[in-house]
Design a protein around this motif. Structure first.
Motif, PDB file in Angstrom:
ATOM      1  N   ALA A 121       0.820  -1.208   0.000  1.00  0.00           N
ATOM      2  CA  ALA A 121       0.000   0.000   0.000  1.00  0.00           C
ATOM      3  C   ALA A 121       0.859   1.266   0.000  1.00  0.00           C
ATOM      4  N   LEU A 122       1.999   1.224   0.685  1.00  0.00           N
ATOM      5  CA  LEU A 122       2.876   2.395   0.739  1.00  0.00           C
ATOM      6  C   LEU A 122       3.643   2.617  -0.558  1.00  0.00           C
ATOM      7  N   LEU A 123       4.080   1.533  -1.190  1.00  0.00           N
ATOM      8  CA  LEU A 123       4.954   1.658  -2.356  1.00  0.00           C
ATOM      9  C   LEU A 123       4.200   1.656  -3.686  1.00  0.00           C
ATOM     10  N   ALA A 124       2.961   1.171  -3.699  1.00  0.00           N
ATOM     11  CA  ALA A 124       2.196   1.130  -4.941  1.00  0.00           C
ATOM     12  C   ALA A 124       2.046   2.499  -5.602  1.00  0.00           C
ATOM     13  N   PRO A 125       1.852   3.582  -4.822  1.00  0.00           N
ATOM     14  CA  PRO A 125       1.748   4.889  -5.481  1.00  0.00           C
ATOM     15  C   PRO A 125       2.988   5.266  -6.291  1.00  0.00           C
ATOM     16  N   PHE A 126       4.155   4.795  -5.889  1.00  0.00           N
ATOM     17  CA  PHE A 126       5.391   5.146  -6.589  1.00  0.00           C
ATOM     18  C   PHE A 126       5.675   4.195  -7.760  1.00  0.00           C
ATOM     19  N   VAL A 127       5.162   2.962  -7.661  1.00  0.00           N
ATOM     20  CA  VAL A 127       5.441   1.956  -8.689  1.00  0.00           C
ATOM     21  C   VAL A 127       4.295   1.850  -9.688  1.00  0.00           C
ATOM     22  N   LEU A 128       3.050   1.895  -9.191  1.00  0.00           N
ATOM     23  CA  LEU A 128       1.883   1.693 -10.049  1.00  0.00           C
ATOM     24  C   LEU A 128       1.059   2.966 -10.230  1.00  0.00           C
ATOM     25  N   ALA A 129       1.590   4.100  -9.804  1.00  0.00           N
ATOM     26  CA  ALA A 129       0.926   5.396  -9.966  1.00  0.00           C
ATOM     27  C   ALA A 129      -0.418   5.453  -9.247  1.00  0.00           C
ATOM     28  N   GLU A 130      -0.543   4.737  -8.122  1.00  0.00           N
ATOM     29  CA  GLU A 130      -1.749   4.831  -7.319  1.00  0.00           C
ATOM     30  C   GLU A 130      -1.615   5.995  -6.339  1.00  0.00           C
ATOM     31  N   ALA A 168      12.238  -9.891   4.340  1.00  0.00           N
ATOM     32  CA  ALA A 168      11.487 -10.800   3.471  1.00  0.00           C
ATOM     33  C   ALA A 168      10.142 -10.193   3.106  1.00  0.00           C
ATOM     34  N   ALA A 169       9.481  -9.544   4.076  1.00  0.00           N
ATOM     35  CA  ALA A 169       8.190  -8.903   3.797  1.00  0.00           C
ATOM     36  C   ALA A 169       8.344  -7.800   2.754  1.00  0.00           C
ATOM     37  N   VAL A 170       9.441  -7.034   2.831  1.00  0.00           N
ATOM     38  CA  VAL A 170       9.680  -5.981   1.845  1.00  0.00           C
ATOM     39  C   VAL A 170       9.915  -6.590   0.463  1.00  0.00           C
ATOM     40  N   CYS A 171      10.684  -7.669   0.418  1.00  0.00           N
ATOM     41  CA  CYS A 171      10.926  -8.353  -0.865  1.00  0.00           C
ATOM     42  C   CYS A 171       9.636  -8.937  -1.431  1.00  0.00           C
ATOM     43  N   PHE A 172       8.795  -9.513  -0.569  1.00  0.00           N
ATOM     44  CA  PHE A 172       7.517 -10.044  -1.025  1.00  0.00           C
ATOM     45  C   PHE A 172       6.626  -8.916  -1.559  1.00  0.00           C
ATOM     46  N   CYS A 173       6.790  -7.714  -1.002  1.00  0.00           N
ATOM     47  CA  CYS A 173       6.070  -6.555  -1.528  1.00  0.00           C
ATOM     48  C   CYS A 173       6.483  -6.297  -2.978  1.00  0.00           C
ATOM     49  N   GLY A 174       7.786  -6.310  -3.251  1.00  0.00           N
ATOM     50  CA  GLY A 174       8.254  -6.142  -4.627  1.00  0.00           C
ATOM     51  C   GLY A 174       7.709  -7.219  -5.534  1.00  0.00           C
TER      52      GLY A 174
END
Length: 298
Positions: A121-130, A168-174
Motif C-alpha cells: 500500500a505504501l509503495l504502490a503509489p510510486f510503482v503503479l501510480a496509485e 522478506a516482507a519488503v521483498c515479497f512486496c516487490g
C-alpha cells in the motif's frame, strides 16, 4: 418479502465465501507445513539449496500438469525482464524467509510476514501510480507499531532472524507489485513456469558458489518434497480463494495462520505463546483491513 434476485445473489455470495474458506484452509496448511519443513531442513541444507530443490520440484509439477492440461502454450511471454525482476524479489524474500524460520519462533516470522500488504500500500503509489491516501499512512503506522510489538527492540534481543523476516516482507512486496503488473498481460501458468525455471537457475548458481551442492538424504528428502509441493499448493489455494470471494473476506482468513503456527511451534519446538506477538499481529491486521476497506469503497 425479499426479491428472488437478491436471495440468489446472497446465496451466491455465501457459496463463494464457503469455497474461499475451504481454499484458505488449504493455504494455511500449506504455509504451515512449509514453515515446519523449512525449520527441519535448516540443519541439513542452506537456503540456496532449499530454494533450488523447491524450484526444481515445482518446475517438474508445472511442466507435468501443463502437458496434461494443454497449458504449456501459455508459457510464452514478451515480458521476460518483468519476470526476472519479479523473481529476483521473490527469490531474495524466500531465502530470507527460510533463514528466519530456522532461527526465530515461527509465530514471529508469520507476524512480520503479514506486513507485506502494508508495504504494498505504501509503495504502490510510486510503482503503479496509485494515490497515497491518509488511510494508507495510518495503516502503515499501525503496521509499524505491530512490528515493534512483535520484535520488542530493547526488551528482547533483535537478531538477524528478525531482520531477515522483516526484509522478506519488503521483498515479497516487490514480488506482489511485479506480479500485479504482469497479471495484466500474462496468465497464472506463465508466471508459475518462469518463477520455477528462473528461481531454479538462481538457486543453483548461488548454491554452487562454494563449489559444493548437498544432496538430500533419507532424513531430509521428505521435507524437501514437502517444501516443493507446499510452495505450489499455497499459491494455488490463495489464488483460488481470491477468485471465489473478495480480498476483504479472504485476508482475515489468512491471519488464522498465526495462531495455528504458534500452536505448532509450541507443540514441536517448545516455543512460548507470547501475547505481544498476537497483539502486534492484531495491529498489523487492523492496518491491512483499513487498506482493504478503503480500496473497496473506491
Amino acid at each position: 418479502m425479499s426479491a428472488p434476485g437478491l436471495e440468489t445473489h446472497a446465496a451466491a455470495d455465501r457459496s463463494g465465501e464457503i469455497r474461499a474458506a475451504l481454499w484458505m484452509t488449504g493455504a494455511i496448511a500449506s504455509f504451515s507445513l512449509m514453515a515446519v519443513a523449512g525449520r527441519e531442513l535448516a540443519g541439513h541444507l542452506d537456503t540456496f539449496e532449499i530454494m533450488t530443490y523447491r524450484s526444481l520440484i515445482g518446475l517438474v509439477v508445472v511442466l507435468g500438469l501443463g502437458a496434461a492440461t494443454g497449458r504449456l502454450r501459455d508459457i510464452r511471454t514478451r515480458r521476460l525482464p518483468a519476470h526476472l525482476c519479479r523473481n529476483l524479489f521473490h527469490f531474495a524474500g524466500q531465502n530470507l524467509w527460510f533463514y528466519a524460520v530456522g532461527v526465530i519462533p515461527l509465530a514471529q516470522v508469520f507476524a512480520l510476514e503479514f506486513t507485506t500488504p502494508i508495504w504494498v500500500a505504501l509503495l504502490a503509489p510510486f510503482v503503479l501510480a496509485e494515490r497515497l491516501t491518509r488511510t494508507r499512512l495510518i495503516a502503515a503506522g499501525l503496521g509499524f507499531l505491530g512490528i515493534l510489538l512483535v520484535a520488542r527492540p530493547g526488551l528482547t534481543p533483535v537478531g538477524p532472524g528478525h531482520l531477515a523476516a522483516a526484509l522478506a516482507a519488503v521483498c515479497f512486496c516487490g514480488n506482489v507489485l511485479a506480479t500485479k503488473s504482469l497479471s495484466g498481460t500474462d496468465r497464472v501458468w506463465t508466471i508459475l513456469f518462469w518463477m520455477t525455471l528462473m528461481q531454479a537457475a538462481m538457486g543453483l548458481a548461488c548454491a554452487l558458489v562454494d563449489g559444493t551442492m548437498t544432496l538430500p538424504d533419507a532424513t531430509s528428502l521428505p521435507f524437501v518434497v514437502a517444501v516443493g509441493i507446499c510452495g505450489l499448493t499455497a499459491h494455488l489455494c490463495v489464488t483460488s480463494a481470491l477468485a471465489a470471494a473478495p480480498a476483504l473476506i479472504v485476508a482475515p482468513m489468512d491471519f488464522l495462520r498465526l495462531p495455528l503456527i504458534a500452536l505448532v511451534g509450541m507443540a514441536l519446538y517448545d516455543e512460548p505463546l507470547e501475547i505481544a506477538v498476537f497483539a502486534g499481529a492484531g495491529l498489523i491486521l487492523a492496518g491491512n483491513l483499513m487498506n482493504l476497506r478503503s480500496g473497496g469503497r473506491r
